[in-house]
Design a protein around this motif. Structure first.
Motif, PDB file in Angstrom:
ATOM      1  N   ASN A 175       0.909  -1.222   0.102  1.00  0.00           N
ATOM      2  CA  ASN A 175      -0.055  -0.057  -0.141  1.00  0.00           C
ATOM      3  C   ASN A 175       0.887   1.275   0.090  1.00  0.00           C
ATOM      4  OD1 ASN A 175      -2.445  -1.505   0.114  1.00  0.00           O
ATOM      5  ND2 ASN A 175      -2.387  -1.482   2.331  1.00  0.00           N
ATOM      6  N   GLN A 211       1.759   5.095   0.808  1.00  0.00           N
ATOM      7  CA  GLN A 211       1.558   6.063   2.098  1.00  0.00           C
ATOM      8  C   GLN A 211       2.322   7.429   1.848  1.00  0.00           C
ATOM      9  OE1 GLN A 211       2.450   3.195   5.202  1.00  0.00           O
ATOM     10  NE2 GLN A 211       4.051   4.582   6.045  1.00  0.00           N
ATOM     11  N   LYS A 260      -5.557  10.352   5.778  1.00  0.00           N
ATOM     12  CA  LYS A 260      -4.687   9.408   6.361  1.00  0.00           C
ATOM     13  C   LYS A 260      -5.163   9.287   8.039  1.00  0.00           C
ATOM     14  CE  LYS A 260      -0.584   9.349   5.995  1.00  0.00           C
ATOM     15  NZ  LYS A 260       0.925   9.769   5.931  1.00  0.00           N
ATOM     16  N   GLU A 261      -4.996   7.992   8.184  1.00  0.00           N
ATOM     17  CA  GLU A 261      -5.339   7.553   9.569  1.00  0.00           C
ATOM     18  C   GLU A 261      -3.864   7.837  10.474  1.00  0.00           C
ATOM     19  OE1 GLU A 261      -6.916   3.926  10.264  1.00  0.00           O
ATOM     20  OE2 GLU A 261      -8.650   4.251   9.233  1.00  0.00           O
ATOM     21  N   TRP A 262      -4.238   8.586  11.669  1.00  0.00           N
ATOM     22  CA  TRP A 262      -2.798   8.703  12.537  1.00  0.00           C
ATOM     23  C   TRP A 262      -3.485   8.432  13.857  1.00  0.00           C
ATOM     24  CZ3 TRP A 262      -1.367  11.354  16.518  1.00  0.00           C
ATOM     25  CH2 TRP A 262       0.342  11.263  16.690  1.00  0.00           C
ATOM     26  N   PRO A 263      -2.289   7.913  14.415  1.00  0.00           N
ATOM     27  CA  PRO A 263      -0.971   7.515  14.226  1.00  0.00           C
ATOM     28  C   PRO A 263      -0.953   6.223  13.693  1.00  0.00           C
ATOM     29  CG  PRO A 263      -1.396   6.957  16.700  1.00  0.00           C
ATOM     30  CD  PRO A 263      -2.655   7.634  16.078  1.00  0.00           C
ATOM     31  N   GLN A 264       0.065   5.798  13.087  1.00  0.00           N
ATOM     32  CA  GLN A 264       0.230   4.482  12.411  1.00  0.00           C
ATOM     33  C   GLN A 264       1.553   3.791  12.951  1.00  0.00           C
ATOM     34  OE1 GLN A 264       0.466   4.579   8.149  1.00  0.00           O
ATOM     35  NE2 GLN A 264      -1.773   5.443   8.100  1.00  0.00           N
ATOM     36  N   VAL A 265       1.801   2.379  12.808  1.00  0.00           N
ATOM     37  CA  VAL A 265       2.750   1.779  13.559  1.00  0.00           C
ATOM     38  C   VAL A 265       3.988   2.238  12.656  1.00  0.00           C
ATOM     39  CG1 VAL A 265       3.837  -0.354  13.768  1.00  0.00           C
ATOM     40  CG2 VAL A 265       1.658  -0.336  14.069  1.00  0.00           C
ATOM     41  N   ASP A 310       5.178   5.133  13.388  1.00  0.00           N
ATOM     42  CA  ASP A 310       5.434   6.684  13.314  1.00  0.00           C
ATOM     43  C   ASP A 310       6.161   7.068  14.880  1.00  0.00           C
ATOM     44  OD1 ASP A 310       4.087   7.256  11.401  1.00  0.00           O
ATOM     45  OD2 ASP A 310       1.951   7.573  12.217  1.00  0.00           O
ATOM     46  N   LYS A 312       2.076  14.136  17.087  1.00  0.00           N
ATOM     47  CA  LYS A 312       3.065  13.862  16.309  1.00  0.00           C
ATOM     48  C   LYS A 312       4.465  14.198  16.560  1.00  0.00           C
ATOM     49  CE  LYS A 312      -0.118  13.723  12.290  1.00  0.00           C
ATOM     50  NZ  LYS A 312      -0.201  14.419  10.884  1.00  0.00           N
TER      51      LYS A 312
END
Length: 221
Positions: A34, A36, A128-133, A135, A179
């Motif tokens: 995917n 990103q 975009k989804e946050w947080p992601q693995v 990050d 973030k």
């Protein structure tokens, strides 16, 4: 300056990403990759030619074939077809040349890879989804404790973050996440900004010794 698309390898951990535009790419470690946003390209080196050597894979359609041809062409790799068509089903790289074929390649010399075609429309940052693995996050507790580290896992009940300076991962309860960027990313940005200002690598070495690079402390042996 790299031309898009290209394949890059992280100097930090060996992560391999196919970049289709600035900071936008897909990690190449599974069949269905995917795309990103948010990759720090300054941490990557171009390994396109090396990665494609003696490989083969499937072609989904004419658009996919054109993308693979562009990827190869950016590295000076010639193609056996001047014009691609929807009938092409497979590709392979051999002897510094890209070949398109109508049948699969069965040869132990070649490694099967996947070159994912980027979506026609790049997703907006707000979608975009946050947080992601993976990050880097700042963790804040109700007791005003603040720590920073890499997000390893996330559920509705807790997050697992490896704090900077700690050997083991720690579990978080009701902590707020904000973030952040890794120390390596911040340092890379500082060095890139320094060089983009027109200063030479010789001047960079002096700047490191004099402590002029933010986030980097020089310790003489």
């Amino acid at each position: 300056m790299n031309k898009y698309p290209y394949i890059g390898e992280s100097r930090n951990n060996g992560t391999i990403v196919l970049f289709s535009s600035e900071s936008y790419g897909a990690q190449l470690w599974r069949e269905s990759a995917n795309y990103q946003d948010g990759w720090n390209e300054s941490l990557f080196k171009n390994i396109t030619a090396e990665y494609l050597t003696n490989t083969y894979g499937k072609v989904e359609n004419k658009e996919h074939a054109e993308f693979i041809k562009l990827l190869a062409g950016n590295e000076g790799i010639n193609c056996n077809y001047m014009v691609v068509s929807d009938e092409i089903k497979y590709f392979y790289f051999s002897g510094g040349v890209l070949f398109f074929t109508f049948s699969s390649v069965y040869d132990e010399r070649f490694k099967l890879i996947t070159i994912p075609l980027p979506p026609k429309e790049k997703p907006m940052e707000s979608q975009k989804e946050w947080p992601q693995v993976g990050d880097y996050v700042i963790c804040k507790s109700k007791a005003d404790n603040i720590r920073k580290g890499e997000l390893l896992a996330l559920t509705k009940e807790y997050a697992i973050v490896k704090y900077d300076g700690f050997e083991h991962s720690l579990h978080l309860g009701a902590w707020e996440l904000e973030k952040s960027t890794s120390t390596e990313e911040e340092l890379s940005k500082s060095i890139l900004k320094f060089l983009e200002s027109g200063k030479t690598y010789d001047r960079l070495a002096k700047a490191i010794i004099n402590g002029e690079i933010e986030g980097l402390e020089y310790k003489p042996q």
